[in-house]
Design a protein around this motif. Structure first.
Motif, PDB file in Angstrom:
ATOM      1  N   LYS A  76       0.920  15.570   1.804  1.00 52.85           N
ATOM      2  CA  LYS A  76       1.631  14.968   2.559  1.00 52.85           C
ATOM      3  C   LYS A  76       1.599  15.410   4.133  1.00 52.85           C
ATOM      4  O   LYS A  76       1.470  14.940   5.165  1.00 52.85           O
ATOM      5  CB  LYS A  76       2.142  13.665   2.226  1.00 52.85           C
ATOM      6  CG  LYS A  76       2.355  12.754   1.314  1.00 52.85           C
ATOM      7  CD  LYS A  76       3.290  11.900   0.859  1.00 52.85           C
ATOM      8  CE  LYS A  76       4.338  13.160  -0.695  1.00 52.85           C
ATOM      9  NZ  LYS A  76       4.932  12.060  -1.277  1.00 52.85           N
ATOM     10  N   THR A  77       2.719  16.706   4.133  1.00 50.76           N
ATOM     11  CA  THR A  77       3.295  17.184   4.987  1.00 50.76           C
ATOM     12  C   THR A  77       1.732  18.666   5.381  1.00 50.76           C
ATOM     13  O   THR A  77       1.817  18.064   6.718  1.00 50.76           O
ATOM     14  CB  THR A  77       3.348  18.036   4.368  1.00 50.76           C
ATOM     15  OG1 THR A  77       4.768  17.378   3.276  1.00 50.76           O
ATOM     16  CG2 THR A  77       4.477  19.694   5.790  1.00 50.76           C
ATOM     17  N   TYR A  78       0.958  18.583   4.710  1.00 50.30           N
ATOM     18  CA  TYR A  78      -0.198  19.394   5.274  1.00 50.30           C
ATOM     19  C   TYR A  78      -1.563  18.069   6.647  1.00 50.30           C
ATOM     20  O   TYR A  78      -1.895  18.124   7.177  1.00 50.30           O
ATOM     21  CB  TYR A  78      -1.645  19.957   4.444  1.00 50.30           C
ATOM     22  CG  TYR A  78      -0.698  21.061   3.392  1.00 50.30           C
ATOM     23  CD1 TYR A  78      -0.176  21.656   4.749  1.00 50.30           C
ATOM     24  CD2 TYR A  78      -0.402  20.780   2.198  1.00 50.30           C
ATOM     25  CE1 TYR A  78       0.488  22.761   4.152  1.00 50.30           C
ATOM     26  CE2 TYR A  78       0.427  21.861   1.762  1.00 50.30           C
ATOM     27  CZ  TYR A  78       0.547  23.073   2.722  1.00 50.30           C
ATOM     28  OH  TYR A  78       0.855  23.921   2.194  1.00 50.30           O
ATOM     29  N   ILE A  79      -1.651  16.291   6.012  1.00 47.61           N
ATOM     30  CA  ILE A  79      -1.892  15.190   6.685  1.00 47.61           C
ATOM     31  C   ILE A  79      -1.261  15.495   7.875  1.00 47.61           C
ATOM     32  O   ILE A  79      -1.547  15.084   8.716  1.00 47.61           O
ATOM     33  CB  ILE A  79      -1.996  14.234   5.658  1.00 47.61           C
ATOM     34  CG1 ILE A  79      -2.984  14.699   4.137  1.00 47.61           C
ATOM     35  CG2 ILE A  79      -2.039  13.084   6.199  1.00 47.61           C
ATOM     36  CD1 ILE A  79      -2.725  13.325   3.266  1.00 47.61           C
ATOM     37  N   ILE A  80      -0.117  15.201   8.024  1.00 48.69           N
ATOM     38  CA  ILE A  80       0.791  14.547   8.591  1.00 48.69           C
ATOM     39  C   ILE A  80       0.645  15.947  10.149  1.00 48.69           C
ATOM     40  O   ILE A  80      -0.049  15.780  11.300  1.00 48.69           O
ATOM     41  CB  ILE A  80       2.615  14.946   8.837  1.00 48.69           C
ATOM     42  CG1 ILE A  80       2.806  13.728   7.501  1.00 48.69           C
ATOM     43  CG2 ILE A  80       3.019  15.073   9.812  1.00 48.69           C
ATOM     44  CD1 ILE A  80       2.472  12.316   8.916  1.00 48.69           C
ATOM     45  N   ALA A  81       0.963  17.101   9.832  1.00 48.00           N
ATOM     46  CA  ALA A  81       0.307  18.115  10.819  1.00 48.00           C
ATOM     47  C   ALA A  81      -1.158  18.526  10.955  1.00 48.00           C
ATOM     48  O   ALA A  81      -1.328  19.002  12.252  1.00 48.00           O
ATOM     49  CB  ALA A  81       0.794  19.686   9.574  1.00 48.00           C
ATOM     50  N   VAL A 102       2.859   5.897  -3.072  1.00 51.42           N
ATOM     51  CA  VAL A 102       4.377   6.552  -3.427  1.00 51.42           C
ATOM     52  C   VAL A 102       4.499   6.816  -5.480  1.00 51.42           C
ATOM     53  O   VAL A 102       4.363   7.759  -5.379  1.00 51.42           O
ATOM     54  CB  VAL A 102       5.298   6.029  -3.063  1.00 51.42           C
ATOM     55  CG1 VAL A 102       6.734   6.642  -3.501  1.00 51.42           C
ATOM     56  CG2 VAL A 102       5.318   6.174  -0.935  1.00 51.42           C
ATOM     57  N   THR A 103       3.929   5.701  -5.478  1.00 51.61           N
ATOM     58  CA  THR A 103       4.604   5.672  -7.348  1.00 51.61           C
ATOM     59  C   THR A 103       3.063   6.345  -7.514  1.00 51.61           C
ATOM     60  O   THR A 103       3.450   6.638  -8.453  1.00 51.61           O
ATOM     61  CB  THR A 103       4.597   3.995  -7.306  1.00 51.61           C
ATOM     62  OG1 THR A 103       5.270   3.696  -6.887  1.00 51.61           O
ATOM     63  CG2 THR A 103       4.753   3.873  -9.152  1.00 51.61           C
ATOM     64  N   PHE A 104       1.902   5.857  -7.714  1.00 50.22           N
ATOM     65  CA  PHE A 104       1.011   6.787  -8.356  1.00 50.22           C
ATOM     66  C   PHE A 104       1.083   8.276  -7.865  1.00 50.22           C
ATOM     67  O   PHE A 104       0.654   9.225  -8.736  1.00 50.22           O
ATOM     68  CB  PHE A 104       0.121   6.099  -7.598  1.00 50.22           C
ATOM     69  CG  PHE A 104      -0.712   5.110  -8.592  1.00 50.22           C
ATOM     70  CD1 PHE A 104      -0.415   4.548  -9.966  1.00 50.22           C
ATOM     71  CD2 PHE A 104      -1.114   4.567  -7.418  1.00 50.22           C
ATOM     72  CE1 PHE A 104      -0.791   3.826 -10.240  1.00 50.22           C
ATOM     73  CE2 PHE A 104      -1.672   2.836  -8.025  1.00 50.22           C
ATOM     74  CZ  PHE A 104      -1.728   2.347  -8.935  1.00 50.22           C
ATOM     75  N   GLY A 105       1.724   8.448  -6.544  1.00 48.79           N
ATOM     76  CA  GLY A 105       1.430   9.846  -6.396  1.00 48.79           C
ATOM     77  C   GLY A 105       0.382  10.775  -5.916  1.00 48.79           C
ATOM     78  O   GLY A 105      -0.163  11.923  -6.786  1.00 48.79           O
ATOM     79  N   ILE A 106      -0.273  10.556  -5.488  1.00 49.06           N
ATOM     80  CA  ILE A 106      -1.995  10.200  -5.357  1.00 49.06           C
ATOM     81  C   ILE A 106      -1.726  11.665  -4.213  1.00 49.06           C
ATOM     82  O   ILE A 106      -2.337  12.408  -4.250  1.00 49.06           O
ATOM     83  CB  ILE A 106      -2.576   9.459  -4.826  1.00 49.06           C
ATOM     84  CG1 ILE A 106      -3.128   8.435  -5.953  1.00 49.06           C
ATOM     85  CG2 ILE A 106      -4.393  10.398  -4.319  1.00 49.06           C
ATOM     86  CD1 ILE A 106      -3.599   6.885  -5.249  1.00 49.06           C
ATOM     87  N   LEU A 165       0.672  -1.373  -0.319  1.00 52.52           N
ATOM     88  CA  LEU A 165      -0.438  -0.205  -0.176  1.00 52.52           C
ATOM     89  C   LEU A 165       0.908   1.323   0.484  1.00 52.52           C
ATOM     90  O   LEU A 165       0.459   1.758  -0.555  1.00 52.52           O
ATOM     91  CB  LEU A 165      -0.898   0.242   1.101  1.00 52.52           C
ATOM     92  CG  LEU A 165      -1.988   1.268   1.564  1.00 52.52           C
ATOM     93  CD1 LEU A 165      -3.169   1.601   0.260  1.00 52.52           C
ATOM     94  CD2 LEU A 165      -2.462   1.114   2.614  1.00 52.52           C
ATOM     95  N   ARG A 166       2.052   0.572   1.202  1.00 52.48           N
ATOM     96  CA  ARG A 166       2.663   2.409   0.790  1.00 52.48           C
ATOM     97  C   ARG A 166       3.367   2.750   0.003  1.00 52.48           C
ATOM     98  O   ARG A 166       3.409   3.627  -1.005  1.00 52.48           O
ATOM     99  CB  ARG A 166       3.969   2.239   2.060  1.00 52.48           C
ATOM    100  CG  ARG A 166       4.811   3.748   1.885  1.00 52.48           C
ATOM    101  CD  ARG A 166       5.824   3.247   3.401  1.00 52.48           C
ATOM    102  NE  ARG A 166       5.066   3.007   4.180  1.00 52.48           N
ATOM    103  CZ  ARG A 166       5.361   1.788   5.119  1.00 52.48           C
ATOM    104  NH1 ARG A 166       6.069   0.491   4.513  1.00 52.48           N
ATOM    105  NH2 ARG A 166       5.218   1.145   6.103  1.00 52.48           N
TER     106      ARG A 166
END
Length: 91
Positions: free
Chosen positions: A43-48, A34-38, A29-30
């Motif tokens: 990603k940074t906003y999701i972590i924040a 990463v491959t599709f670049g969805i 899944l990871r």
């Protein structure tokens, strides 16, 4: 009845098989994400957002297992810092 080494073998094999399956699925899944670049650029906003959400939930009194042992104030400040730093770098 005597206990032998084979008594808990079935359960141990089932636990190991489950660990292996979860590891393979999570790595696939990871790799797929990463491959599709969805999530490129988000990603940074999701972590924040996760950090701010965990801090707010700790302030309300709900403990999340992944964020256990972290200070609510520190999580809130670091989440906001990551959010505004990323926004400042992008803008």
């Amino acid at each position: 009845m005597r206990k032998t080494i084979f008594d808990g073998l079935g359960e141990a094999i089932a636990r190991q098989r489950l660990k292996l399956l979860v590891g393979v699925l999570s790595s696939q899944l990871r790799r797929t994400l990463v491959t599709f670049g969805i999530l490129d650029g988000f990603k940074t906003y999701i972590i924040a957002a996760a950090m701010v959400l965990a801090a707010v939930s700790q302030l309300v009194g709900v403990d999340l297992p992944s964020f256990e042992g972290q200070s609510a104030g520190q999580l809130l400040m670091e989440g906001l810092a990551i959010l505004f730093l990323r926004k400042g770098i992008k803008g």
